[in-house]
Write an enzyme that holds these catalytic residues in place. Structure first.
Site, PDB file in Angstrom:
ATOM      1  N   THR A 187       0.830  -1.203   0.000  1.00 14.40           N
ATOM      2  CA  THR A 187       0.000   0.000   0.000  1.00 14.40           C
ATOM      3  C   THR A 187       0.866   1.255   0.000  1.00 14.40           C
ATOM      4  O   THR A 187       0.654   2.178  -0.775  1.00 14.40           O
ATOM      5  CB  THR A 187      -0.975  -0.024   1.192  1.00 14.40           C
ATOM      6  OG1 THR A 187      -1.706  -1.239   1.131  1.00 14.40           O
ATOM      7  CG2 THR A 187      -1.936   1.131   1.135  1.00 14.40           C
ATOM      8  N   HIS A 199     -10.580   0.227   4.274  1.00 12.69           N
ATOM      9  CA  HIS A 199      -9.377   0.340   3.438  1.00 12.69           C
ATOM     10  C   HIS A 199      -9.851   0.703   2.025  1.00 12.69           C
ATOM     11  O   HIS A 199      -9.829  -0.122   1.114  1.00 12.69           O
ATOM     12  CB  HIS A 199      -8.645  -1.006   3.450  1.00 12.69           C
ATOM     13  CG  HIS A 199      -7.258  -0.987   2.903  1.00 12.69           C
ATOM     14  ND1 HIS A 199      -6.746   0.058   2.174  1.00 12.69           N
ATOM     15  CD2 HIS A 199      -6.254  -1.908   2.985  1.00 12.69           C
ATOM     16  CE1 HIS A 199      -5.487  -0.236   1.828  1.00 12.69           C
ATOM     17  NE2 HIS A 199      -5.169  -1.417   2.302  1.00 12.69           N
TER      18      HIS A 199
END
Ligand code: NCD
Length: 332
Positions: free
Chosen positions: A66, A143
């Site tokens: 990420t 998320h």
């Protein structure tokens, strides 16, 4: 709640913080999907879109994909990146609050991506910041940018993100990627969710409520993957979230409940897509990687492209050539 799949035009998202995808309309999410597709085939054209911009990545929790994905996205748009990974090096160890850190960092950069182990931390960050904040994962809550990657992957495999039967398997209690994805798919509507988990790791009630409130979505909860795998269009595997367990014994007992391998895949449709937000531990055997149904490395690529779309959009930096490209597609 009716689905919003037929929203009109996307309003601008310049300056918007994205804490959950509920902060964006369906039209805006669709526009990001279109932008990501455009970026993929026009990489040189977009290489200076964010010249002079700076992104901060504030990662209070481990990450490989990420963080690197947010950072590469900005670098590929011509911008620059600062930040920290692992809060032990930052002032948080001296007792600084998230709000103070964000008030400080807002003076340095144009956009922030934050990951934090506490649910709600990204929201606190966004209220303190004077620049857009993107949630890169807040505890077991949400998320949103992983969901953008997931949607892009579903769309590239099926040409749509709804009218599908989607199995979600593993740690449905603590898996924030699952919560974000369900929340968003409900808004697109017409999805049948098959929630596959041991009873200790079932989907939280607030997520089930969301499905219940959506007229044309439904769910079943089961514990046996083999029993349902043949019904699925997509199977979203997840890692048991060790770091969110209170007790090591429970983790050890539950971590290998589901292992997807070629033998199990024999019972699945030939077109089923296997997704996983990664990192995987044991949930997917390596022999699955070469199966055409494996879509998890595609998700990684889509993650970067969607973050490029999102970062440039919240900054209000137009992708050169994009408008003409969409108009041509609409006319065709
Ligand atoms: C996920 C996360 O951090 O929630 N990873 C990711 O961002 N791709 C999934 C996980 O850690 O299991």
């Amino acid at each position: 709640m009716a689905s919003e799949a037929h929203d009109a035009h996307a309003r601008s998202i310049v300056g918007t913080s994205v804490i959950t995808l509920d902060d964006l309309s369906i039209a805006q999410i669709n526009e990001l999907l279109d932008k990501a597709r455009y970026i993929d085939t026009h990489r040189k054209d977009v290489a200076h879109t964010c010249d002079g911009r700076v992104l901060a990545t504030l990662f209070y929790e481990p990450s490989t994909r990420t963080r690197l994905s947010f950072e590469t996205a900005m670098l590929r748009l011509g911008g620059k990146v600062i930040g920290f990974a692992g809060a032990q090096l930052a002032s948080v160890t001296k007792g600084e609050s998230i709000s103070d850190t964000l008030k400080t960092v807002s003076n340095y950069v144009d956009v922030v991506a934050i990951r934090h182990p506490k649910e709600g931390a990204a929201l606190v960050a966004a209220s303190a910041a004077s620049v857009p904040v993107i949630n890169a994962g807040d505890g077991g809550h949400m998320h949103p940018t992983q969901t953008l990657a997931d949607l892009a992957t579903l769309r590239s495999r099926f040409g749509r993100v709804n009218d599908l039967t989607i199995g979600l398997c593993g740690d449905l209690t603590f898996g924030r990627t699952v919560h974000s994805l369900i929340e968003t798919l409900c808004r697109f509507g017409n999805v049948r969710f098959v929630l596959i988990s041991p009873k200790e790791l079932r989907t939280p009630q607030y997520v089930l409520n969301r499905i219940n409130a959506t007229k044309d979505c439904s769910y079943v909860e089961v514990s046996d993957l083999s029993e349902v795998i043949g019904d699925l269009d997509a199977l979203y595997m997840t890692r048991v979230q060790k770091e969110r367990f209170f007790n090591e014994d429970d983790y050890l007992r539950l971590r290998d409940t589901y292992i997807l391998d070629e033998a199990k895949l024999r019972r699945a449709k030939p077109t089923m897509a296997v997704l996983h937000p990664l990192p995987r531990v044991n949930e997917i055997a390596k022999d699955v990687d070469d199966d055409p149904r494996a879509a998890y490395f595609e998700q990684v690529r889509n993650g970067m492209l969607m973050r490029m779309a999102l970062e440039s959009s919240v900054l209000g930096d137009e992708l050169p050539g994009f408008d003409a490209y969409v108009n041509k597609e609409v006319a065709a």
